[in-house]
Design a protein around this motif. Structure first.
Motif, mmCIF file in Angstrom:
data_model
loop_
_atom_site.group_PDB
_atom_site.id
_atom_site.type_symbol
_atom_site.label_atom_id
_atom_site.label_comp_id
_atom_site.label_asym_id
_atom_site.label_seq_id
_atom_site.Cartn_x
_atom_site.Cartn_y
_atom_site.Cartn_z
ATOM 1 N N ASN A 24 1.348 3.012 2.368
ATOM 2 C CA ASN A 24 1.861 3.159 3.727
ATOM 3 C C ASN A 24 2.916 2.128 4.114
ATOM 4 O O ASN A 24 3.489 2.217 5.197
ATOM 5 N N ASN A 25 3.163 1.127 3.260
ATOM 6 C CA ASN A 25 4.117 0.076 3.651
ATOM 7 C C ASN A 25 5.090 -0.264 2.520
ATOM 8 O O ASN A 25 5.520 -1.411 2.405
ATOM 9 N N THR A 40 0.855 -1.172 0.000
ATOM 10 C CA THR A 40 0.000 0.000 0.000
ATOM 11 C C THR A 40 0.898 1.231 0.000
ATOM 12 O O THR A 40 2.125 1.117 0.061
ATOM 13 N N THR A 84 4.739 8.350 -2.298
ATOM 14 C CA THR A 84 3.851 9.474 -1.991
ATOM 15 C C THR A 84 4.636 10.753 -1.734
ATOM 16 O O THR A 84 4.121 11.853 -1.959
ATOM 17 N N SER A 97 8.221 1.040 1.776
ATOM 18 C CA SER A 97 9.553 1.630 1.922
ATOM 19 C C SER A 97 10.599 0.902 1.092
ATOM 20 O O SER A 97 11.534 1.529 0.563
#
Length: 498
Positions: A114-115, A112, A483, A117
């Motif tokens: 958010n995960n 996502t 993002t 990296s």
């Protein structure tokens, strides 16, 4: 915090850490202000070569010489492409499972915004290499120095274009449409939108043609070692690009140009010799630094793949059961390019016996600090050229079925396997190509992941892979755009599904 594409370009710095004289001496190139400092950086051949060598140093050693031990986890060109592609496909799994969410999200194809990296590190490091390549191209073009011979200008510009094409190859295959930065000028790059993949591939083809036309056929700038790309490295990558584009005639013809240079390139008869320094099969290798006492004289990927304690330590990145099952009985690649560890003996961890890649033999467990490396990091090698030509020929390229079978049998013979049947149908032949690519190129640069996508087999294979369930959709073929990039460049858009 991820180093953004915008911030990287805004830096406008050509601070290149360079390894000269076999990576023994660091040269710091003074940073310019808002442009390339041609007087400081490119007034002599030695300085221009040092600047280009600095790009390679950053690709294999990272930007911080004290952190080489973790560079494989953070740089697309030092091991991250292998890990991302292997985990996203059906090739590798992470032993830590849910305990390491940064890899688990990749391994289960549940990324996502958010995960992500790990994939975003590939983005950052690839654009870092592109920025360095563009710096060299523009610095050489702007230099008026009479001490920079025309032949050197052309050769180094070719090298830089090769690196740019190489970096974009991984960006488009991981992220799809990406900004096409061809300059270090912030005014040109700050608000770049995503260029269509077709346009990026077109630029790759042009860069690689230019590189092949101007780079030497030998390895003069690497002191005879294969640690600086040459004409044949450009042709090898160009052959791969043509294959990915479905241009089978050019893929086969270009791969043949590399294969036919038997004076410089031959298949090593022993699989154990393939990944050694200056292997006869090597077309291009990256040379790791020796200043880090953690990694010793191992490659970053060798360091990260092998257990710290051989035979009973934990292998973090393990080979999947489906990959192990793909090897035929007697396959020397399984015998010599994989190993196992029973970590339950020393730690009581389960599942106990796991298998891991052993293409690189030197690791933390058996490396020697300061010792000369016996392995360099393999980037391009001859076996892939035979597989490229075989696939192109099987799809109607020059040579047809006979050439495809002959090329596959060369690879199989080295692996100790019998020749294929001459009665294979086209579909069976393509299946044989895919199988040989899987067992020859496993744990190398994400080949399996990209093969599944470009041959439209990703859904069929991964939707039936237990670790990937529930399969959320084919949008997972591309990673999400960072993002942090979108927040500073509103011309960027996110990939579908994220």
């Amino acid at each position: 915090m991820q180093r953004s594409f915008k911030n990287m370009m805004l830096t406008c710095s050509c601070l290149l850490l360079t390894l000269v004289c076999a990576c023994k001496k660091l040269v710091t190139v003074p940073p310019p202000i808002n442009t390339i400092s041609t007087v400081q950086v490119f007034s002599t051949e030695q300085q221009a070569n040092a600047a280009m060598a600095g790009v390679y140093s950053r690709m294999i050693n990272g930007t911080d010489m004290t952190g080489i031990g973790s560079i494989a986890l953070n740089s697309f060109s030092a091991g991250l492409s292998t890990l991302l592609g292997g985990l996203s496909s059906d090739e590798l799994y992470n032993y830590q499972g849910t305990a390491d969410q940064s890899w688990y999200s990749v391994n289960t194809n549940k990324l996502t915004i958010n995960n992500s990296s790990r994939p975003w590190s590939a983005w950052q490091s690839a654009y870092d290499a592109i920025y360095g390549a563009n710096s060299v191209i523009e610095g050489i073009a702007a230099s008026k120095s009479s001490m920079l011979k025309d032949s050197v200008r052309k050769a180094l510009t070719g090298e830089a274009k090769f690196v740019r094409a190489f970096s974009y190859f991984y960006l488009v295959n991981f992220f799809g449409d990406v900004p096409l930065a061809l300059s270090v000028d912030f005014n040109q790059t700050a608000k770049l939108p995503r260029a269509p993949q077709a346009q990026v591939y077109q630029q790759m083809v042009q860069d690689l043609k230019d590189a092949a036309a101007t780079m030497p056929a030998t390895y003069p700038t690497g002191n005879g070692e294969r640690t600086r790309p040459n004409k044949y490295a450009a042709l090898a990558l160009l052959a791969r690009v043509y294959l990915y584009l479905g241009d089978y005639n050019n893929a086969a013809t270009t791969a043949t140009m590399v294969i036919d240079d038997a004076t410089d390139y031959t298949l090593e008869s022993d699989p154990d010799k393939v990944f050694l320094t200056n292997s006869r099969e090597a077309i291009w290798q990256l040379q790791q630094a020796l200043q880090d006492f953690t990694i010793k004289n191992a490659t970053p990927e060798g360091y990260i793949m092998r257990p710290n304690v051989l035979k009973i330590g934990i292998a973090t990145f393990c080979l999947t059961p489906s990959l192990l099952a793909a090897f035929e009985p007697g396959d020397q690649r399984f015998k010599k390019w994989t190993d196992s560890t029973d970590n339950s003996l020393g730690t009581a961890n389960k599942p106990g016996v796991t298998y891991y890649p052993l293409k690189y033999k030197i690791s933390l467990a058996n490396g020697e600090s300061g010792a000369a490396p016996t392995e360099y990091y393999m980037v391009l090698r001859l076996a892939e050229m035979y597989l490229v030509r075989a696939e192109a020929a099987a799809n109607g390229g020059p040579g047809g079925t006979a050439t495809a079978l002959a090329d596959l049998d060369l690879i199989r013979n080295r692996a100790g396997l019998p020749p294929l049947s001459t009665a294979l149908t086209k579909d069976q032949l393509l299946t044989a190509v895919a199988k040989e690519r899987r067992t020859e190129l496993f744990a190398e640069w994400g080949h399996r992941w990209m093969d599944l996508k470009r041959t439209n087999r990703m859904n069929a294979v991964l939707s039936a892979t237990p670790l990937k369930q529930p399969w959320l959709g084919d949008y997972q073929a591309l990673y999400p755009i960072p993002t942090s990039e979108i927040s500073v460049n509103h011309f960027l858009t996110q990939n579908t599904g994220y």
